[in-house]
Design an enzyme around this catalytic site. Sequence first.
Site, PDB file in Angstrom:
ATOM      1  N   GLU A  46       0.894  -1.160   0.000  1.00  0.00           N
ATOM      2  CA  GLU A  46       0.000   0.000   0.000  1.00  0.00           C
ATOM      3  C   GLU A  46       0.930   1.208   0.000  1.00  0.00           C
ATOM      4  OE1 GLU A  46      -2.717   0.091   3.419  1.00  0.00           O
ATOM      5  OE2 GLU A  46      -2.520   2.272   3.478  1.00  0.00           O
ATOM      6  N   ARG A  50       0.724  10.013   1.322  1.00  0.00           N
ATOM      7  CA  ARG A  50       1.084  11.007   2.352  1.00  0.00           C
ATOM      8  C   ARG A  50       2.183  11.919   1.847  1.00  0.00           C
ATOM      9  NH1 ARG A  50       0.905   6.862   7.516  1.00  0.00           N
ATOM     10  NH2 ARG A  50      -0.979   5.965   6.639  1.00  0.00           N
ATOM     11  N   LYS A 133     -10.540  -1.755   6.153  1.00  0.00           N
ATOM     12  CA  LYS A 133      -9.350  -1.642   6.990  1.00  0.00           C
ATOM     13  C   LYS A 133      -9.838  -1.300   8.403  1.00  0.00           C
ATOM     14  CE  LYS A 133      -5.266   1.436   7.188  1.00  0.00           C
ATOM     15  NZ  LYS A 133      -4.156   1.902   6.355  1.00  0.00           N
TER      16      LYS A 133
HETATM   17  C1  3PG Z   1      -1.489   2.842   8.131  1.00  0.00           C
HETATM   18  O1  3PG Z   1      -1.767   3.803   7.431  1.00  0.00           O
HETATM   19  O2  3PG Z   1      -2.002   1.739   7.970  1.00  0.00           O
HETATM   20  C2  3PG Z   1      -0.581   3.050   9.286  1.00  0.00           C
HETATM   21  O3  3PG Z   1       0.086   4.264   9.211  1.00  0.00           O
HETATM   22  C3  3PG Z   1       0.370   1.940   9.516  1.00  0.00           C
HETATM   23  O4  3PG Z   1       0.597   2.019  10.863  1.00  0.00           O
HETATM   24  P1  3PG Z   1       1.987   1.648  11.503  1.00  0.00           P
HETATM   25  O5  3PG Z   1       2.982   2.646  10.955  1.00  0.00           O
HETATM   26  O6  3PG Z   1       1.759   1.792  12.979  1.00  0.00           O
HETATM   27  O7  3PG Z   1       2.312   0.253  11.087  1.00  0.00           O
END
Ligand code: 3PG
Length: 222
Positions: A46, A50, A133
């Site tokens: 994914e 950002r 999600k």
């Molecule tokens: C996401 O967008 O799924 C999260 O930012 C992932 O979270 P993590 O960095 O805590 O794994």
Amino acid sequence: MTHTSTATVTGILAEIQIVPVVVLNDPAGANELADALVAGGIPCAEITFRTPAGLEALKALRGRTDLLLGAGTVLNAADVDLAADAGAKFIVSPGFGADVVTRCRERGVTAIPGVATASELQAAVAAGLRHVKFFPAEQAGGLPMLSALSGPFPEVRFMPSGGLRPDNVNAYLDHPAVFAAGGSWMVPRAAIVAGNFQEIARLCAETRSALAEHHRTNKGST
Ligand code: 3PG
């Protein structure tokens, strides 16, 4: 990993089980990053919007058939179009937006919006979705919250993400309502920035073998 053309995107993610959430500052290393994910046994990502580099990376990886690519942090219909035009096969959002889901359907890409409450889940189900999600998983209540949300919506399958790490990911994957688990622990930003793709391949392989070992151990104990 090879996939038949009839496999659904969520079916492929369910096979791979782990979905790296990638934040890139520079699209230059996109192919090396993809090579590392494939070498480490996690052939999907994914790639988040950002940073502007996310879209450029997707474009750079377009046409690769050895991994399944989606866009993350997609917040509106215009970004769905950019992601779909760049070849993204799935679209992930942090929250639920009906405009995003509708445009995904129009563009023929799989929508996996984020939910953290029963209201958001109800909206996702009303929009015809069965895969969401669960974000931010740990901060929103972890596995107990996922189980509670799953109760009234037994047909829904979740991809928890947010706070998942090597020491908790396998417990999430054991849950019958979980189809895959996302996170950034195997694609640390520092390693990406340093161009340390060997480290990313190593972390992916470590995650993959810990999961295989977990399955072996569980099988042995039942
Ligand atoms: C996401 O967008 O799924 C999260 O930012 C992932 O979270 P993590 O960095 O805590 O794994």
